[in-house]
Motif scaffolding. Structure first.
Motif, PDB file in Angstrom:
ATOM      1  N   ILE A  62      32.693 -26.444 -53.751  1.00  0.00           N
ATOM      2  CA  ILE A  62      31.727 -25.229 -53.574  1.00  0.00           C
ATOM      3  C   ILE A  62      32.407 -23.942 -54.138  1.00  0.00           C
ATOM      4  O   ILE A  62      33.539 -24.040 -54.241  1.00  0.00           O
ATOM      5  CB  ILE A  62      30.979 -24.921 -52.050  1.00  0.00           C
ATOM      6  CG1 ILE A  62      32.359 -24.511 -51.319  1.00  0.00           C
ATOM      7  CG2 ILE A  62      30.438 -25.912 -51.608  1.00  0.00           C
ATOM      8  CD1 ILE A  62      31.751 -24.043 -49.812  1.00  0.00           C
ATOM      9  N   PHE A  63      31.678 -23.279 -54.681  1.00  0.00           N
ATOM     10  CA  PHE A  63      32.094 -21.885 -55.458  1.00  0.00           C
ATOM     11  C   PHE A  63      31.826 -20.880 -54.348  1.00  0.00           C
ATOM     12  O   PHE A  63      30.988 -20.375 -54.045  1.00  0.00           O
ATOM     13  CB  PHE A  63      31.352 -21.469 -56.535  1.00  0.00           C
ATOM     14  CG  PHE A  63      31.854 -20.480 -57.402  1.00  0.00           C
ATOM     15  CD1 PHE A  63      33.155 -20.091 -57.209  1.00  0.00           C
ATOM     16  CD2 PHE A  63      31.230 -20.201 -58.496  1.00  0.00           C
ATOM     17  CE1 PHE A  63      33.724 -19.157 -57.927  1.00  0.00           C
ATOM     18  CE2 PHE A  63      32.065 -19.216 -59.619  1.00  0.00           C
ATOM     19  CZ  PHE A  63      33.336 -18.768 -59.395  1.00  0.00           C
ATOM     20  N   GLY A  64      32.938 -20.638 -53.479  1.00  0.00           N
ATOM     21  CA  GLY A  64      32.844 -19.605 -52.267  1.00  0.00           C
ATOM     22  C   GLY A  64      32.171 -18.470 -52.507  1.00  0.00           C
ATOM     23  O   GLY A  64      31.461 -17.814 -51.798  1.00  0.00           O
ATOM     24  N   GLU A  66      26.518 -25.042 -45.211  1.00  0.00           N
ATOM     25  CA  GLU A  66      25.148 -25.331 -45.835  1.00  0.00           C
ATOM     26  C   GLU A  66      25.119 -25.791 -47.381  1.00  0.00           C
ATOM     27  O   GLU A  66      24.736 -26.783 -47.872  1.00  0.00           O
ATOM     28  CB  GLU A  66      24.266 -24.075 -45.870  1.00  0.00           C
ATOM     29  CG  GLU A  66      22.842 -24.636 -46.395  1.00  0.00           C
ATOM     30  CD  GLU A  66      21.807 -23.211 -46.416  1.00  0.00           C
ATOM     31  OE1 GLU A  66      20.796 -23.381 -46.960  1.00  0.00           O
ATOM     32  OE2 GLU A  66      22.066 -22.448 -45.774  1.00  0.00           O
ATOM     33  N   SER A  67      26.294 -24.978 -48.001  1.00  0.00           N
ATOM     34  CA  SER A  67      26.468 -25.446 -49.495  1.00  0.00           C
ATOM     35  C   SER A  67      27.163 -26.936 -49.455  1.00  0.00           C
ATOM     36  O   SER A  67      27.115 -27.611 -50.296  1.00  0.00           O
ATOM     37  CB  SER A  67      27.563 -24.357 -49.951  1.00  0.00           C
ATOM     38  OG  SER A  67      26.778 -23.215 -50.435  1.00  0.00           O
ATOM     39  N   LEU A  68      28.311 -27.068 -48.602  1.00  0.00           N
ATOM     40  CA  LEU A  68      29.059 -28.442 -48.412  1.00  0.00           C
ATOM     41  C   LEU A  68      27.875 -29.659 -48.217  1.00  0.00           C
ATOM     42  O   LEU A  68      28.002 -30.531 -48.872  1.00  0.00           O
ATOM     43  CB  LEU A  68      29.904 -28.284 -47.452  1.00  0.00           C
ATOM     44  CG  LEU A  68      31.104 -27.609 -47.799  1.00  0.00           C
ATOM     45  CD1 LEU A  68      31.866 -27.544 -46.293  1.00  0.00           C
ATOM     46  CD2 LEU A  68      32.118 -28.457 -48.907  1.00  0.00           C
ATOM     47  N   VAL A  69      26.996 -29.336 -47.323  1.00  0.00           N
ATOM     48  CA  VAL A  69      26.033 -30.501 -47.152  1.00  0.00           C
ATOM     49  C   VAL A  69      25.110 -30.737 -48.303  1.00  0.00           C
ATOM     50  O   VAL A  69      24.899 -31.781 -48.579  1.00  0.00           O
ATOM     51  CB  VAL A  69      25.099 -29.915 -45.912  1.00  0.00           C
ATOM     52  CG1 VAL A  69      23.949 -30.997 -45.796  1.00  0.00           C
ATOM     53  CG2 VAL A  69      25.889 -29.890 -44.704  1.00  0.00           C
ATOM     54  N   ARG A  70      24.683 -29.540 -48.969  1.00  0.00           N
ATOM     55  CA  ARG A  70      23.866 -29.602 -50.123  1.00  0.00           C
ATOM     56  C   ARG A  70      24.853 -30.460 -51.400  1.00  0.00           C
ATOM     57  O   ARG A  70      24.120 -31.323 -51.783  1.00  0.00           O
ATOM     58  CB  ARG A  70      23.501 -28.282 -50.618  1.00  0.00           C
ATOM     59  CG  ARG A  70      22.446 -27.748 -49.886  1.00  0.00           C
ATOM     60  CD  ARG A  70      21.826 -26.350 -50.316  1.00  0.00           C
ATOM     61  NE  ARG A  70      20.667 -25.879 -49.724  1.00  0.00           N
ATOM     62  CZ  ARG A  70      20.055 -24.717 -49.969  1.00  0.00           C
ATOM     63  NH1 ARG A  70      20.672 -23.903 -50.951  1.00  0.00           N
ATOM     64  NH2 ARG A  70      19.166 -24.312 -49.250  1.00  0.00           N
TER      65      ARG A  70
END
Length: 402
Positions: free
Chosen positions: A116-118, A126-130
């Motif tokens: 992910i791009f922090g 949420e970004s990791l799950v996506r």
């Protein structure tokens, strides 16, 4: 029958259907989740283990480098053609991952950092799950390590690795514990720097003498994020404690395998290993002056500290190839001191790239040797890249070890 009775009679089947639907949904909820009070706790779907070579003597790994996932459809692409920009978002990254999983059918997916791009991710979880959703939906075992951007959102590096280790079908680990062991052989007696240092073994094919023995070892290392050395801001590096663990782990795996299957001593003495981490080591710069396969399009962005990773790999003798990320427009493989170092190439559309140069993934294929009656140890390791174009074109196929 009066009109009131008729209305009640007509609505009864609808009520029964509605009740059945509610009960069905509740049944699914009970099966898939544990409900404690008002808190819903999801049960992790565990991968089928152990990792194992297939009946055709192959084991395929998909390397996904630098997804740089943000917030989905609202996160726009970088470095794409003007004709592509208007409808381009993180969803292009998702679609690419789905396509390459379907086309290549890997046995293991490895995410090598900057997942992910922090700075663009409002919520890290949420970004990791996506970002990992296509892998989760596929049911294929997967493993991940961290890059230098993952922790720039709402989770630190330890929290990120912990979260990833709890996701469906994940083989990711925070770190091996102090004094952890493999078959009674101690791995390490010192604390390990970083988060995401672990190893996985791939066992032989069913029906072979090596069916219960790891004949391909996979090492994962945390190369850190940012650091300051003598007032100079630089990238992180793999520390001595990690190298100590790596040497101990390699030695322990060889020892346990030797004792377990003495009749296969010749095979087990040369069990190959692959390593995965994010930030390249300084020696990779040498490849500009040597022969390599692929594109060397940007300077190697590494730490000013040379911690001896290459010399450690050489002394171990089992690591045949190393797979890295970080420099998105480099996708080459080059050999240094008998070990191949390969970039994955930029995968994600929110990370920087090069307009007109398709995003790409790397495939690694290990193949077993054929005995008279059954499969033997690993005979060959090769690799190629898969482009996100209309036909998922394969390029730069090469043999790394045989």
């Amino acid at each position: 029958m009066d009109s009131t009775a008729r209305e009640k009679w007509l609505t009864l089947p609808l009520f029964i259907a509605f009740l059945s639907a509610v009960l069905y949904l509740f049944q699914i909820l009970i099966l898939e989740n544990l409900i404690v009070g008002n808190t819903e706790v999801k049960v992790k779907r565990k991968p089928h283990l152990p990792l194992r070579f297939n009946s055709d003597g192959t084991f395929k790994i998909l390397q996904v480098a630098d997804m740089h996932y943000g917030n989905g459809i609202v996160t726009r692409c970088r470095d794409v053609l003007p004709s592509e920009f208007e409808f381009c978002s993180d969803l292009n990254t998702t679609q690419f991952l789905r396509r390459v999983i379907k086309a290549e059918k890997p046995d293991l997916i490895v995410f090598t950092g900057d997942n992910i791009f922090g700075t663009s991710a409002a919520d890290a979880a949420e970004s990791l799950v996506r970002a990992f959703r296509p892998a989760l939906e596929s049911g294929i075992p997967w493993a991940a390590i961290l890059g230098n951007h993952d922790q720039e959102s709402s989770m630190n590096r330890e929290e990120l690795m912990s979260f990833m280790s709890l996701m469906d079908y994940s083989l990711s680990q925070i770190n091996p514990s102090m004094g952890d062991s493999v078959d009674g052989v101690e791995r390490s007696t010192v604390a390990i720097d970083g988060f995401g240092n672990y190893d996985l073994g791939v066992q032989g094919a069913f029906g072979s003498d090596l069916a219960n023995t790891s004949i391909l070892n996979l090492f994962f290392l945390d190369s850190g994020d940012r650091a300051t050395v003598n007032g100079v801001r630089t990238y992180g590096w793999i520390k001595e404690s990690q190298l100590h663990w790596l040497r101990s782990s390699s030695k322990g795996l060889k020892g346990s395998e030797w004792d377990q299957e003495p009749q296969n001593a010749n095979v087990l003495a040369s069990v190959p290993a692959l390593a995965f981490f994010h930030i390249p080591i300084p020696e990779i710069r040498q490849l500009w002056y040597k022969k390599f396969v692929g594109q060397f399009q940007e300077a190697v962005a590494c730490s000013v500290v040379n911690s001896g990773v290459l010399s450690t790999f050489v002394s171990m003798g089992d690591v045949k190839a190393v797979f890295i990320g970080h420099d998105h427009t480099n996708d080459f493989c080059g050999e240094i001191d008998g070990i191949w170092f390969c970039y994955g190439g930029g995968f994600g559309y929110h990370g920087y790239g090069k307009a007109g140069w398709p995003r790409r993934a790397r495939i690694i294929l290990a193949e077993l040797g054929k005995g008279e009656k059954a499969w033997k140890g690993v005979k060959r390791i090769k690799t190629w890249k898969c482009l996100d174009d209309e036909n998922l074109r394969k390029i730069d196929e090469q043999v790394l070890w045989h």
